[in-house]
Design an enzyme around this catalytic site. Structure first.
Site, mmCIF file in Angstrom:
data_model
loop_
_atom_site.group_PDB
_atom_site.id
_atom_site.type_symbol
_atom_site.label_atom_id
_atom_site.label_comp_id
_atom_site.label_asym_id
_atom_site.label_seq_id
_atom_site.Cartn_x
_atom_site.Cartn_y
_atom_site.Cartn_z
ATOM 1 N N ASP A 133 0.849 -1.189 0.000
ATOM 2 C CA ASP A 133 0.000 0.000 0.000
ATOM 3 C C ASP A 133 0.884 1.238 0.000
ATOM 4 O O ASP A 133 2.009 1.209 0.506
ATOM 5 C CB ASP A 133 -0.920 0.028 1.222
ATOM 6 C CG ASP A 133 -2.060 1.019 1.049
ATOM 7 O OD1 ASP A 133 -3.077 0.646 0.426
ATOM 8 O OD2 ASP A 133 -1.933 2.171 1.490
ATOM 9 N N SER A 134 0.363 2.307 -0.586
ATOM 10 C CA SER A 134 1.075 3.583 -0.621
ATOM 11 C C SER A 134 0.116 4.701 -0.253
ATOM 12 O O SER A 134 -1.079 4.633 -0.563
ATOM 13 C CB SER A 134 1.637 3.859 -2.017
ATOM 14 O OG SER A 134 2.594 2.899 -2.379
#
Length: 202
Positions: A78-79
């Protein structure tokens, strides 16, 4: 003596950029969409720092698929972007929201956090989080409109409204940190762990 079992790698995502990174690196993997309700997760985890939130969301994705398969390594990633003013950017839900996001990014230096968590048999066994610094040049209204004419709706699923491998590179005056982190996953540490586990050649 029998050979040690080499686990399969499952990417808990259908992200085009993360799939492309693994494919280009020659990593054998299968991809399965985690289908996590990210809005609900972010609402319940909103007290966490941006770094820890990215890590928690990556773990959530990895564990959801890891509980469905056995004997495989499941990679969740995830970012998120933490703006200079301390607020966070999520994926834009409309072109109008994308315009607002680009205005907020314009002329500032912001943190992009990319996390990767690998789970096995329903438990996290490895994790890594990296930060990149995004230095966004001043973006004038005419540029924003022309940029979105070319990129919308392809960037609707992109935090920060950019694909760094495409026209999104035009947004920046400088990028500090790993190119892979900016793409959305700390690939080099992931590859190192996969070598340890025999998924990749030493």
């Amino acid at each position: 003596m029998t050979e040690a079992h080499i686990p399969e790698l499952v990417l808990a995502s259908q992200s085009a950029s993360r799939r492309a990174m693994l494919e280009a690196a020659g990593v054998p993997f299968a991809a399965v969409a985690a289908r996590v309700d990210e809005d609900a997760a972010k609402a319940s985890l909103g007290h966490l720092s941006p770094r820890d939130l990215a890590d928690a969301l990556a773990e959530l994705k990895a564990l959801k698929i890891a509980r469905q398969v056995t004997g495989a390594l499941v990679l969740g990633s995830d970012s998120l972007i933490a703006l200079a003013d301390g607020s966070r950017l999520d994926k834009p839900e409309s072109r109008e929201e994308a315009v607002e996001h680009l205005r907020r990014l314009s002329g500032g230096s912001h943190d992009l956090w990319s996390a990767a968590v690998i789970a096995e048999n329903g438990q996290p066994v490895w994790r890594h989080v990296e930060r990149a610094k995004l230095h966004v040049r001043p973006l004038w209204e005419g540029f924003i409109e022309a940029y979105l004419d070319a990129e919308w709706p392809a960037i609707a699923g992109c935090v920060g409204c950019f694909r760094i491998e495409g026209r999104g590179v035009q947004l920046f005056s400088r990028l500090d940190g790993s190119h892979f982190t900016v793409l959305g996953m700390p690939l080099l540490p992931v590859l190192s762990y996969l070598r340890e586990r025999g998924v990749m050649p030493v």
